[in-house]
Write a protein that holds these residues in place. Sequence first.
Motif, PDB file in Angstrom:
ATOM      1  N   LYS A   1       0.933  -1.175  -0.046  1.00 50.21           N
ATOM      2  CA  LYS A   1       0.040  -0.193  -0.076  1.00 50.21           C
ATOM      3  C   LYS A   1       0.955   1.298  -0.170  1.00 50.21           C
ATOM      4  O   LYS A   1       0.525   2.216  -0.708  1.00 50.21           O
ATOM      5  CB  LYS A   1      -0.921  -0.168   1.137  1.00 50.21           C
ATOM      6  CG  LYS A   1      -1.999   1.149   1.428  1.00 50.21           C
ATOM      7  CD  LYS A   1      -2.925   0.690   2.612  1.00 50.21           C
ATOM      8  CE  LYS A   1      -3.592   2.100   2.699  1.00 50.21           C
ATOM      9  NZ  LYS A   1      -4.556   1.954   4.072  1.00 50.21           N
ATOM     10  N   ASN A   2       1.909   1.061   0.721  1.00 56.17           N
ATOM     11  CA  ASN A   2       2.886   2.194   0.660  1.00 56.17           C
ATOM     12  C   ASN A   2       3.571   2.843  -0.384  1.00 56.17           C
ATOM     13  O   ASN A   2       4.077   3.825  -0.710  1.00 56.17           O
ATOM     14  CB  ASN A   2       3.936   2.311   1.653  1.00 56.17           C
ATOM     15  CG  ASN A   2       4.900   1.049   1.503  1.00 56.17           C
ATOM     16  OD1 ASN A   2       4.765   0.308   0.752  1.00 56.17           O
ATOM     17  ND2 ASN A   2       5.923   1.063   2.161  1.00 56.17           N
ATOM     18  N   LEU A   3       3.395   1.790  -1.574  1.00 58.64           N
ATOM     19  CA  LEU A   3       3.851   2.538  -2.936  1.00 58.64           C
ATOM     20  C   LEU A   3       2.945   3.066  -3.948  1.00 58.64           C
ATOM     21  O   LEU A   3       3.161   3.272  -4.781  1.00 58.64           O
ATOM     22  CB  LEU A   3       4.453   1.190  -3.756  1.00 58.64           C
ATOM     23  CG  LEU A   3       5.549   0.469  -2.975  1.00 58.64           C
ATOM     24  CD1 LEU A   3       6.234  -1.080  -3.679  1.00 58.64           C
ATOM     25  CD2 LEU A   3       6.783   1.439  -2.948  1.00 58.64           C
ATOM     26  N   PHE A   4       1.717   3.251  -3.361  1.00 56.29           N
ATOM     27  CA  PHE A   4       0.611   4.111  -4.107  1.00 56.29           C
ATOM     28  C   PHE A   4       0.912   5.372  -3.752  1.00 56.29           C
ATOM     29  O   PHE A   4       1.087   5.731  -2.769  1.00 56.29           O
ATOM     30  CB  PHE A   4      -0.762   3.476  -3.568  1.00 56.29           C
ATOM     31  CG  PHE A   4      -1.057   2.101  -4.166  1.00 56.29           C
ATOM     32  CD1 PHE A   4      -2.309   2.329  -5.375  1.00 56.29           C
ATOM     33  CD2 PHE A   4      -0.538   0.992  -3.998  1.00 56.29           C
ATOM     34  CE1 PHE A   4      -2.519   1.044  -5.883  1.00 56.29           C
ATOM     35  CE2 PHE A   4      -1.027  -0.083  -4.622  1.00 56.29           C
ATOM     36  CZ  PHE A   4      -1.754   0.039  -5.436  1.00 56.29           C
ATOM     37  N   ARG A   5       0.531   6.380  -4.845  1.00 54.46           N
ATOM     38  CA  ARG A   5       0.438   7.728  -4.759  1.00 54.46           C
ATOM     39  C   ARG A   5      -0.798   8.277  -5.272  1.00 54.46           C
ATOM     40  O   ARG A   5      -1.428   7.885  -6.018  1.00 54.46           O
ATOM     41  CB  ARG A   5       1.621   8.331  -5.654  1.00 54.46           C
ATOM     42  CG  ARG A   5       2.993   8.019  -5.176  1.00 54.46           C
ATOM     43  CD  ARG A   5       3.545   8.682  -3.954  1.00 54.46           C
ATOM     44  NE  ARG A   5       4.593   8.006  -3.188  1.00 54.46           N
ATOM     45  CZ  ARG A   5       4.796   7.251  -2.225  1.00 54.46           C
ATOM     46  NH1 ARG A   5       3.653   6.508  -1.609  1.00 54.46           N
ATOM     47  NH2 ARG A   5       6.066   6.682  -1.851  1.00 54.46           N
TER      48      ARG A   5
END
Length: 52
Positions: free
Chosen positions: A46-50
């Motif tokens: 999830k932390n790789l989404f912008r």
Amino acid sequence: MDSYRCGLCGYVYNPRAGEPGSNVAPRTEFGDLPETWACSRCGAEKNLFRKV
């Protein structure tokens, strides 16, 4: 409702649609997804989404 794009494969999570195949109901905000949620296309965290 903001959409978010995967930084690895380009998949866009659209909160208006949710992800019925992954048991994510329509109108589920990105911030409300569990931390264990991953990209349904490539499995990115999830932390790789912008926000787009």
